[in-house]
Design an enzyme around this catalytic site. Structure first.
Site, PDB file in Angstrom:
ATOM      1  N   GLU A  62      40.330  -3.164 -15.877  1.00  0.00           N
ATOM      2  CA  GLU A  62      41.195  -3.964 -14.935  1.00  0.00           C
ATOM      3  C   GLU A  62      41.960  -5.044 -15.576  1.00  0.00           C
ATOM      4  O   GLU A  62      43.228  -4.947 -15.182  1.00  0.00           O
ATOM      5  CB  GLU A  62      40.209  -4.263 -13.851  1.00  0.00           C
ATOM      6  CG  GLU A  62      39.963  -3.128 -12.575  1.00  0.00           C
ATOM      7  CD  GLU A  62      38.964  -2.483 -13.240  1.00  0.00           C
ATOM      8  OE1 GLU A  62      38.105  -2.779 -14.265  1.00  0.00           O
ATOM      9  OE2 GLU A  62      38.363  -1.628 -12.574  1.00  0.00           O
ATOM     10  N   HIS A 131      31.584  -2.221  -2.549  1.00  0.00           N
ATOM     11  CA  HIS A 131      32.762  -1.354  -2.448  1.00  0.00           C
ATOM     12  C   HIS A 131      33.299  -1.735  -0.904  1.00  0.00           C
ATOM     13  O   HIS A 131      33.802  -0.695  -0.224  1.00  0.00           O
ATOM     14  CB  HIS A 131      32.315   0.084  -2.532  1.00  0.00           C
ATOM     15  CG  HIS A 131      32.729   0.236  -4.058  1.00  0.00           C
ATOM     16  ND1 HIS A 131      31.697   0.154  -4.943  1.00  0.00           N
ATOM     17  CD2 HIS A 131      33.411   1.476  -4.648  1.00  0.00           C
ATOM     18  CE1 HIS A 131      31.918   0.688  -6.153  1.00  0.00           C
ATOM     19  NE2 HIS A 131      32.793   1.442  -5.909  1.00  0.00           N
TER      20      HIS A 131
END
Lengths: 331, 318
Positions: A62, A131
C-alpha cells in the site's frame, strides 16, 4: 436527452472509471487485482482490456501504491489508486497524511497531488474486525485531503468523476455491500460537477437527521416509519464530507431545531461530533439535546448477529428520532 | 587546463558550497536566527555532487531531511535556501518547509522528507510518469542506512524491480541509524546485498569520492534510462557532525571522527587538485572565494523580511 443507463452501484463506478480513462489521457488506474482480474468485487472489470497499460495490477504494497500515485501526480498524471479495504490504508497512512496532504501546502502550490484514492469500508455479515471499520474521521482530521462517501449509483458516478477532475487529492469511500445492489437509472454523460454538496433525501420540519454512507438507507427507512406516525423527518445525506455542505444542514436546523447525526463509524471522535460542535458554534438554538447514533466504542465482531446488535439499526435510529423530536420544548 | 581538471575544480566548488553552507547554518542555528531541528550533511557532500551531475532537468530527485546538500547540488539557489531555513518570505517555500522538509520542484528538486523512508514510494510514481509523458524521466531517491529498515523502502525496492522502473536508489551509508550503529540493527550489514536480493543491480562504493560517485551514477543512469530496471547504490560515507545540531554524540567510538576526517570529500578533492597540478595557493583562493559567496548569500537572506503570517492558511487546497 441525457444518456441514461441502468446500473447498479458497482456498475456506476465502473462506468465513471471508463469515462475518466476515455476522456482524461493523463489518468491511470491501479491497485491490487484491479487490472486483469477486474478487482475482487469486479468493479474494474474490462478496463484494462479497454485502456491497456494505463490500468495495471500492483504488488500488495500500500505504501508503494500510494507513493506511486503521489509521485505520478506530481509529474502530470491523474492517478486513481484503489485500496481494496479502507482498513488497508492504515498500513500506509504515512503516504496519505504525511506526504499527499502536504504536497500543495508546503510548496505553496508549486507541486500538487491531483489524485484519487478509491477505497471501500464498513460492516458486512461475517467481516472480521480488520475488514469492517469506518475510518472517514481519520481523513477528515487531515487538512489537504478531500473526502467523498457516495451511497447511490448516481452519487458514486458523480463523486468519482468530480474527484478525478479536481486538483485536490480525494478519497472516495465506497461500500462493498452496495456494489451488487439494484440497477437504477444513472445519467452517465452529464457535466462534471464541482466537488461538494449534499442531498436532501426526505423533506420534513420536525427533525433534521444528517447521515452518510450506506447507513443512510436505514435512516431513510426509519424516517419513513416515523412519517407513518406523523413525524416528518428531514434526512440530509452528505455524500461529500470534505468539503461539507454546512449551508444545507444549518438551513434545515433553522427550521427544525432538532438534530440527530447517524454514522456507521465509532461514536467517539466520529465526524458526527464535529457536526454537533459546528451547529453549537453556529448559535442555532436546539430545542432538544442533539444525538449521535453510531457504532459504540467497541471493535467489530465477526459473527453477524453479534455485529448486528452493535451497528445502528432502523429501530435504534427510529428511537433516536422519536426521542429527539419529543424531548425539550420550543423556546 | 584539462577538461578533467576543470571538472575537479567545479566539483570542489560545489563541495565547498555545501560544506560552507552547512557550517554557516550551524552558526545561525546556534545564534538563534534559525530555529528548530537542523540535520547537517557535513562529510556527505560527495554523494549529492556526484549524483546530481548526471541528472537531466526533467529528472526527479528526492532526499531526506539531511538534504541541504542535495538541494544545492541540484541547483536550488543558495540565497533561497538560507532564506527558507530562516523563515523568510524569500525562502524557497516561504518558510513552510524549513530545514527538514523544503522542496523546490522548479529547480528539479522534489523535496526533502522528514520520514526517513517516506520518499522512496513517491519516486516510483515520478519514474512511472516518464513512461507516459515521453520524457523517459528517471527518479533518484536518496536516503540513509537507517531508512533501509522502514517497510516503505522494501516495498519500493520490490515495486521498482517488479515493473523495471527507472529509479536509482541511493543509500547514503554513514554507519549511523540516527544515534545507533546500523550494523547492530541489521542481520546483513552489506545493505546493497538486500537490494540485490530484490532483483536489481546493486553495489557499494566510496561515497566520499566525487569521481567514483559520478562514474557509477553515470552507469546507473544509463542503465535505468535504457529500461533495464532500477539500480541501488550504497554510498559509504561518514557524518562528521551529530544527527542534529546539539547532538552530544556520546555514542561515538574513540578516534572515529579523526579517522573519518582523513577520508572526507574535501580532503580527497584537495588531493586530486594537487595531483592535477594546482598549487596550495590556488586551492586556498578557491576556498576563500567560496566562503565569501556563502557569507554574502547569508547576508542577503537575513536582510529579507520574515514570511507573512497572514497567508499561512493558504494553499491547503487548490
Amino acid at each position: 436527452m441525457p444518456e441514461v443507463t441502468r446500473l447498479n452501484y458497482g456498475g456506476a463506478v465502473n462506468a465513471a472509471l471508463a469515462r475518466i480513462l476515455r476522456d482524461v489521457p493523463e489518468s491511470l488506474l491501479f491497485g491490487e487485482d484491479v487490472g486483469k482480474p477486474g478487482g475482487v468485487f469486479g468493479v474494474t472489470r474490462g478496463l484494462q482490456k479497454a485502456f491497456g497499460d494505463r490500468v495495471f495490477d500492483t504488488p500488495i504494497s500500500e505504501s508503494a501504491m500510494l507513493g506511486t500515485a503521489l509521485g505520478s501526480a506530481m509529474f502530470g498524471r491523474r492517478p486513481i489508486v484503489e485500496i481494496m479495504w479502507a482498513d488497508f490504508t492504515l498500513v500506509a497512512l504515512d503516504q496519505i497524511v504525511n506526504q499527499i496532504s502536504n504536497t500543495r501546502y508546503i510548496s505553496k502550490g508549486l507541486a500538487s497531488a491531483p489524485l484519487v484514492i478509491r477505497t471501500q469500508q464498513g460492516g458486512a455479515p461475517g467481516a472480521c474486525a480488520q475488514h469492517s471499520q469506518s475510518l472517514e474521521a481519520f481523513f477528515l482530521h487531515t487538512p489537504g485531503i478531500r473526502v467523498a462517501i457516495p451511497s447511490t449509483p448516481q452519487d458514486a458516478f458523480d463523486t468519482l468523476l468530480a474527484a478525478s477532475y479536481s486538483d485536490d487529492p480525494t478519497m472516495v469511500i465506497e461500500n462493498r455491500s452496495l456494489y451488487a445492489g439494484d440497477k437504477v437509472d444513472v445519467v452517465t454523460d452529464g457535466a462534471v460537477k464541482p466537488i461538494g454538496g449534499s442531498s436532501v433525501r426526505r423533506r420534513g420540519d420536525a427533525l433534521t437527521v444528517v447521515s452518510w454512507g450506506s447507513i443512510t438507507r436505514r435512516v431513510e427507512d426509519a424516517a419513513d416509519r416515523a412519517a407513518q406516525s406523523g413525524l416528518r423527518v428531514e434526512v440530509i445525506e452528505a455524500h461529500w464530507l470534505n468539503p461539507f455542505d454546512w449551508g444545507t444542514v444549518l438551513e434545515s436546523l433553522g427550521r427544525t431545531h432538532r438534530l440527530v447525526v447517524v454514522h456507521e463509524a465509532n461514536v467517539s471522535g466520529g465526524f458526527g461530533a464535529e457536526i454537533i460542535a459546528r451547529v453549537a458554534e453556529s448559535g442555532i438554538r436546539l430545542y432538544a439535546p442533539p444525538m449521535r447514533v453510531g457504532l459504540p466504542d467497541v471493535r467489530v465482531p465477526a459473527a453477524p448477529h453479534l455485529a448486528d446488535a452493535l451497528f445502528p439499526s432502523i429501530g435504534s435510529i427510529l428511537r433516536s428520532m422519536l426521542l429527539t423530536a419529543s424531548e425539550g420544548v420550543p423556546a | 587546463m584539462s577538461e578533467a581538471t576543470d571538472r575537479y575544480i567545479r566539483d570542489f566548488e560545489e563541495l565547498l558550497q555545501i560544506r560552507l553552507f552547512e557550517e554557516k547554518v550551524r552558526d545561525l542555528r546556534l545564534a538563534g536566527d534559525i530555529v528548530g531541528s537542523v540535520h547537517l550533511c557535513i562529510g556527505e557532500e560527495a554523494g549529492p555532487v556526484g549524483i546530481c551531475s548526471v541528472l537531466n532537468p526533467e529528472d526527479a530527485l528526492f532526499s531526506t531531511y539531511r538534504g541541504h546538500g542535495w538541494a544545492l547540488a541540484r541547483g536550488v539557489p543558495i540565497v533561497e535556501m538560507f532564506a527558507e531555513l530562516l523563515g523568510r518570505q524569500t525562502g524557497v517555500n516561504g518558510g513552510r518547509g524549513g530545514s527538514a522538509y523544503l522542496t523546490a520542484p522548479q529547480y528539479g528538486f522534489n523535496g526533502e522528507n522528514s520520514i526517513v523512508g517516506g520518499a522512496a514510494p513517491i519516486a516510483l510514481g515520478a519514474a512511472l510518469s516518464g513512461r507516459f509523458d515521453g520524457t523517459n524521466r528517471i527518479a533518484v531517491t536518496a536516503f540513509g542506512d537507517g531508512a533501509m529498515n522502514q517497510g516503505s523502502v522494501s516495498e519500493s525496492l520490490n515495486f521498482a524491480a517488479a515493473f523495471s522502473l527507472p529509479v536509482i536508489f541511493v543509500c547514503e551509508n554513514n554507519g549511523w541509524s540516527e544515534l545507533t550503529p546500523i550494523e547492530e540493527m541489521v542481520g546483513e550489514s552489506d545493505l546493497w546485498r538486500r537490494a540485490a536480493s530484490f532483483g536489481m543491480r546493486a553495489e557499494r562504493l566510496d561515497g566520499n569520492d566525487t569521481e567514483t560517485v559520478r562514474a557509477r551514477a553515470e552507469m546507473a543512469a544509463y542503465s535505468v534510462r535504457a529500461g533495464e530496471g532500477p539500480v541501488f547504490l550504497e554510498l559509504m560515507t561518514a557524518r562528521l557532525v551529530g544527527h542534529y545540531i546539539g547532538d552530544a554524540e556520546l555514542y561515538r567510538r574513540p578516534g572515529e571522527l579523526d579517522e573519518a576526517k582523513l577520508h572526507e570529500p574535501l580532503v580527497k578533492q584537495r588531493d586530486r587538485l594537487r595531483q592535477a597540478g594546482l598549487t596550495d595557493e590556488a586551492i586556498l583562493q578557491i576556498e576563500s572565494n567560496a566562503l565569501a559567496a556563502v557569507e554574502r548569500a547569508a547576508e542577503v537572506a537575513l536582510a529579507a523580511p520574515l514570511a507573512n503570517t497572514f497567508d499561512g492558511k493558504e494553499h491547503v487546497y487548490a
